[in-house]
Every structure is written in C-alpha cells, then in structure tokens.
Design an enzyme around this catalytic site. Structure first.
Site, PDB file in Angstrom:
ATOM      1  N   ALA A 268       0.917  -1.142   0.000  1.00 55.30           N
ATOM      2  CA  ALA A 268       0.000   0.000   0.000  1.00 55.30           C
ATOM      3  C   ALA A 268       0.961   1.195   0.000  1.00 55.30           C
ATOM      4  O   ALA A 268       1.447   1.609   1.050  1.00 55.30           O
ATOM      5  CB  ALA A 268      -0.908  -0.005   1.218  1.00 55.30           C
ATOM      6  N   PRO A 269       1.285   1.696  -1.182  1.00 57.79           N
ATOM      7  CA  PRO A 269       2.431   2.597  -1.360  1.00 57.79           C
ATOM      8  C   PRO A 269       2.232   4.011  -0.816  1.00 57.79           C
ATOM      9  O   PRO A 269       2.082   4.985  -1.561  1.00 57.79           O
ATOM     10  CB  PRO A 269       2.647   2.597  -2.875  1.00 57.79           C
ATOM     11  CG  PRO A 269       1.284   2.334  -3.438  1.00 57.79           C
ATOM     12  CD  PRO A 269       0.614   1.410  -2.447  1.00 57.79           C
ATOM     13  N   CYS A 270       2.302   4.125   0.494  1.00 56.26           N
ATOM     14  CA  CYS A 270       2.138   5.420   1.149  1.00 56.26           C
ATOM     15  C   CYS A 270       3.270   6.382   0.798  1.00 56.26           C
ATOM     16  O   CYS A 270       3.114   7.598   0.944  1.00 56.26           O
ATOM     17  CB  CYS A 270       2.008   5.255   2.657  1.00 56.26           C
ATOM     18  SG  CYS A 270       3.282   4.237   3.404  1.00 56.26           S
ATOM     19  N   HIS A 271       4.386   5.851   0.297  1.00 54.27           N
ATOM     20  CA  HIS A 271       5.479   6.731  -0.122  1.00 54.27           C
ATOM     21  C   HIS A 271       5.100   7.589  -1.327  1.00 54.27           C
ATOM     22  O   HIS A 271       5.741   8.588  -1.591  1.00 54.27           O
ATOM     23  CB  HIS A 271       6.753   5.924  -0.417  1.00 54.27           C
ATOM     24  CG  HIS A 271       6.627   4.967  -1.546  1.00 54.27           C
ATOM     25  ND1 HIS A 271       6.074   3.709  -1.389  1.00 54.27           N
ATOM     26  CD2 HIS A 271       6.971   5.075  -2.853  1.00 54.27           C
ATOM     27  CE1 HIS A 271       6.099   3.085  -2.553  1.00 54.27           C
ATOM     28  NE2 HIS A 271       6.634   3.886  -3.459  1.00 54.27           N
TER      29      HIS A 271
END
Length: 182
Positions: free
Chosen positions: A142-145
């Site tokens: 879950a690419p919060c970056h």
C-alpha cells in the site's frame, strides 16, 4: 474495497535484504501479508501490529515465495510486481479504505493528501487521511510513499524521508527533493 479484517492464528516474521535496507515481513498462516516495514523501524511495526492484533508473539520463519519474489522483482525494476500480493490488515474501516486507495496510485505517480481524501470521496478528511496513511502497516504494497505534500515536496514517511526519496526516484516519480539537513 479493502480485504476483510480478520484475526490470524499465527504471525510469521521474515527478513529480506533490499537496496534500501533489510525489510521485515509479517505474514499469517495463509501467507497473506500482515505487515511490511524496514528493520530500523521495527518498534513502529510492532506498535502497529499490537494495535491491529493485540500483544502477540511473532515467530521467525521464511517469507512466502510469492512475497519474496515480488519484492525482488520490484527492486529489480518491475514496478507492478507488488500489486498482486494478498494482504489483510486490521484497522478501522476508514483506515482500510485509505490503505486500499493507496494501491490505486500507480508507480511513477504521486498524489497529495488532499487528492487521496478526494479519491475516497471525503474531501474534508485530509488530516484523517494523513493519520491513516501514517498508520499503514504494509509499506510498499500500500504505497504510502507516493503521497506527497501539496507543494510537491516530501512529507513524513514511516521509513524515513531519504528512503521515500529513493523509492520515488526508483519509480520515476516527480517530486521536490528534501533539503539536506544543516
């Protein structure tokens, strides 16, 4: 829609080397990803696990082949490799909605917190989206970056801003680089 919340019988911790440091991987007995974080943020990962699953022990094990291979492919340049991984996270319905929405941000693109709030149909919930983003237990998947500030600059990242910059550069995303510490 996010996967249903559930309580696993077992939590298995494994480790994998990567270009941005050792990755900690927590899966359940069905090989679904429950947590993914970086070795230098192990206390944060344990806090998030405790919030989602209570005070439980993890046992050391080997990362499921599909998880290890997906991570290796991602770091080798196959930026879509993580999208097919099975994951289950416990959290509030709102948090899981935000985490699911993170998976819709394609590699190489970024989105602001406001944009993410709009994407889930809650344009006034920018701060709540930021808090949910910060509590994301499955970094990279879950690419919060990929969530950045309104000015295009890097804002907080549970794995550290230098790691966030590396990941975004690896994906070819546009962003304002952080100023070096003085």
């Amino acid at each position: 829609m996010p996967p249903e919340a559930s309580f696993p019988r077992d939590l298995i911790l494994s480790r994998l080397a990567s270009p941005v440091g050792e990755i900690l991987i927590v899966t359940d007995e069905g090989e679904a990803l429950r947590a993914l974080d970086f070795h230098d943020y192990a206390p944060r990962m344990r806090r998030l696990l405790a919030r989602g699953y209570g005070e439980r022990e993890t046992r050391e094990g080997t990362a499921p082949r599909q998880v290890a291979e997906a991570l290796e492919r991602y770091f080798a340049g196959d930026l879509a490799a993580l999208s097919g991984l099975a994951w289950r996270t416990n959290g509030t319905d709102f948090q899981r909605e935000v985490w699911s929405a993170l998976t819709t941000i394609p590699a190489g693109e970024t989105l602001t917190y406001k944009g993410l709030a709009q994407r889930i149909g809650r344009p006034a919930a920018v701060r709540a989206v930021g808090l949910a983003n910060g509590a994301n237990p499955i970094a990279l998947v879950a690419p919060c970056h990929r969530v950045i500030g309104a000015d295009g600059g890097l804002t907080g990242y549970g794995g550290g801003l230098s790691r966030k910059a590396w990941l975004l550069a690896h994906e070819g995303a546009q962003f304002k680089a952080p100023h070096p510490a003085r």
